[in-house]
Every structure is written in structure tokens, then in C-alpha cells.
Motif scaffolding. Structure first.
Motif, PDB file in Angstrom:
ATOM      1  N   ASN A  40       7.682  -4.287  42.883  1.00 14.53           N
ATOM      2  CA  ASN A  40       8.211  -2.926  42.815  1.00 14.53           C
ATOM      3  C   ASN A  40       8.378  -2.534  41.349  1.00 14.53           C
ATOM      4  OD1 ASN A  40       9.117  -2.078  45.758  1.00 14.53           O
ATOM      5  ND2 ASN A  40       9.687  -4.225  45.505  1.00 14.53           N
ATOM      6  N   SER A  42       9.007   0.824  38.745  1.00 18.06           N
ATOM      7  CA  SER A  42       9.313   2.238  38.531  1.00 18.06           C
ATOM      8  C   SER A  42       9.103   2.564  37.066  1.00 18.06           C
ATOM      9  CB  SER A  42      10.767   2.552  38.923  1.00 18.06           C
ATOM     10  OG  SER A  42      10.964   2.453  40.317  1.00 18.06           O
ATOM     11  N   THR A  89       8.288  10.407  42.336  1.00 13.48           N
ATOM     12  CA  THR A  89       9.680  10.749  42.623  1.00 13.48           C
ATOM     13  C   THR A  89      10.193  11.772  41.622  1.00 13.48           C
ATOM     14  OG1 THR A  89      10.098   8.549  43.533  1.00 13.48           O
ATOM     15  CG2 THR A  89      12.007   9.814  42.831  1.00 13.48           C
ATOM     16  N   ASN A 119       6.425   3.371  41.613  1.00  9.59           N
ATOM     17  CA  ASN A 119       7.246   4.572  41.710  1.00  9.59           C
ATOM     18  C   ASN A 119       7.184   5.312  40.376  1.00  9.59           C
ATOM     19  OD1 ASN A 119       9.226   6.467  42.512  1.00  9.59           O
ATOM     20  ND2 ASN A 119      10.844   5.182  41.645  1.00  9.59           N
ATOM     21  N   CYS A 121       8.393   8.189  38.269  1.00  7.78           N
ATOM     22  CA  CYS A 121       9.448   9.201  38.165  1.00  7.78           C
ATOM     23  C   CYS A 121       8.934  10.341  37.300  1.00  7.78           C
ATOM     24  CB  CYS A 121      10.721   8.587  37.591  1.00  7.78           C
ATOM     25  SG  CYS A 121      11.479   7.371  38.692  1.00  7.78           S
ATOM     26  N   THR A 162      14.921   7.807  45.943  1.00  8.32           N
ATOM     27  CA  THR A 162      14.318   6.471  45.986  1.00  8.32           C
ATOM     28  C   THR A 162      14.715   5.699  47.240  1.00  8.32           C
ATOM     29  OG1 THR A 162      16.177   5.650  44.676  1.00  8.32           O
ATOM     30  CG2 THR A 162      14.175   6.253  43.481  1.00  8.32           C
ATOM     31  N   LEU A 184      17.219   6.642  36.681  1.00 11.05           N
ATOM     32  CA  LEU A 184      17.661   5.806  37.801  1.00 11.05           C
ATOM     33  C   LEU A 184      19.100   5.295  37.609  1.00 11.05           C
ATOM     34  CD1 LEU A 184      14.394   3.713  38.396  1.00 11.05           C
ATOM     35  CD2 LEU A 184      15.168   5.689  39.702  1.00 11.05           C
TER      36      LEU A 184
END
Length: 239
Positions: A40, A42, A89, A119, A121, A162, A184
Motif C-alpha cells: 500500500n 500513498s 483521492t 493511492n 492524493c 481513504t 493524511l
């Protein structure tokens, strides 16, 4: 991904070229992370606050984002190899329609994958994310779908943009800046924070390895202490 403009100034190239170098570094870094088993990832590609920059620079960043989204759509080798789900996102109502449509198409094309998640952003801030979650919960209470007694931390967390992603374990910021810059905020509450002086386009595999090893050292030490306090077997947990 901080330091693109300073890199451009140092190399005496245009800001757009600096941002291109930054996006190319993201592609390279993503391979490194996926190859070492990080599933994962971001990245802070564009903050809502970045709209305060000159129109020329914002337009260049939007054109670059569109180009990179379309590259992924046209060449799905990376996506298929790692079974990569791509999320974009942020508040996509703020970006040009063609960029929004490309982002939505990319998410639709990769939605069935789940092994790895990238992810991105984009048009995002942590404060806006939290405000969105609170407004969602408040609307649910107002409509009667949510009882006031049901409002808790978990419900707000589920309402974040998220939702469904794990909390951040390790946050890396390049370029020597030692602040989160509204990235975040909720998700990083328990994260290990790593700040390095390297400008983002200069990031090397060795920089990344050092950060990961430091995270592992600190994380293992924390597990060791917690296990000792609980009277457990440190060796078993530390592994």
C-alpha cells in the motif's frame, strides 16, 4: 514528493521539467517499493493549497497528471504485473474535467485488483478529508440514518476518503522539510515519520533502504519493549 522546484532551480531547468523528473521518480520508486513487498503506497501528488501557485504552473501540473494517467491507461503492464489498484483521492471537482475523467477511468479500470494499492492524493488535504468525513456523518445524523449514539471514531474513520485502506505505517518526506503539510493527518496518527534532505527527483534506492531499515529498527524495538512489559516472548514477536 517534495523538492521538484528546488531541483529545477539547481539544475537550471524549467519548473515543468522539474515536475516531470518528479513524476518519473514516482514510477521508479513504485517499482522499488512493490519489489520489496510494500503493498500500500500513498503519494501526495497535488495539494489543494497548490492551486495558489501561478496559473502557468498549475496548468502544467494538470497537463502532466493527465499525461501520466493516460500513460497508465494505455500501458497496463505495471498494473497487471502487480495486480495494482489505483485510487485517486481528493476533491476531483476542483480539477479540469479531462483530468477528472482520466482519473475516474483509471480507477474503474483497476478496481478489481486488490493485491497492491497505489493511492494518489490529488487535489487533497488532510483537513479537507476530515471535514468531508464529519459532514458525511452529520448528514447521516440529520437524515436519521445514523443515531447520535453511533457517532464515534470508527464511524468517522469509515467516512474518510481513504476508507478501506490501512493506516500509514511509515511516512517519508524528502527535501529537508519537517512537517506534514496537511497530508493524511488522521491516517498518520501512529506513523513513523522520516524526514531526509534528499530532493525528491534525486531519491535513490539506498535512501529508501535506509529509511525502511530505520523504521524496522524502531518498530522492532517498540515490539520488544511492549512484549517485555506484557511478560511475553520477545523473540517470537520481534520477528
Amino acid at each position: 514528493m517534495d523538492g521538484n522546484r528546488r531541483y529545477a532551480n539547481r539544475e537550471r531547468i524549467g519548473r515543468k521539467e522539474g515536475h516531470v523528473k518528479g513524476f518519473n521518480k514516482l514510477h521508479e520508486t513504485l517499482f522499488w517499493l512493490l519489489d520489496v513487498g510494500i503493498r500500500n503506497v500513498s503519494v501526495y501528488a497535488f495539494s489543494i493549497d497548490n492551486f495558489k501557485r501561478t496559473a502557468e504552473e498549475v496548468d502544467a501540473l494538470m497537463d502532466l497528471a493527465l499525461e501520466k494517467f493516460e500513460v497508465l491507461l494505455d500501458d497496463m503492464d505495471l498494473v497487471h504485473k502487480y495486480e495494482l489498484k489505483v485510487l485517486v483521492t481528493g476533491d476531483l471537482t476542483l480539477v479540469p474535467e479531462k483530468v477528472k475523467n482520466a482519473a475516474l477511468a483509471l480507477m474503474q479500470r483497476t478496481k478489481d485488483y486488490s493485491r497492491c494499492v497505489l493511492n494518489i492524493c490529488f487535489a487533497y488535504t488532510g483537513c479537507n478529508d476530515i471535514a468531508h468525513a464529519v459532514n458525511t456523518v452529520a448528514s447521516g445524523v440529520e437524515s436519521g440514518k445514523i443515531g447520535t449514539s453511533d457517532v464515534n471514531v470508527k464511524l468517522i474513520e469509515k467516512s474518510l476518503l481513504t476508507s478501506g485502506m490501512p493506516p500509514v505505517d511509515l511516512l517519508l518526506r524528502t527535501s529537508g522539510e519537517k512537517r506534514l503539510s496537511d497530508f493524511l493527518l488522521w491516517q498518520c496518527s501512529g506513523a513513523h515519520l522520516a524526514f531526509i534532505d534528499t530532493l525528491w527527483p534525486d531519491l535513490s534506492l539506498w535512501d529508501l533502504v535506509q529509511v525502511i531499515l530505520e523504521y524496522q529498527r524502531v518498530h522492532s524495538s517498540q515490539i520488544f519493549v511492549k512484549t517485555k512489559l506484557n511478560g511475553g516472548d520477545c523473540n517470537g514477536h520481534a520477528r
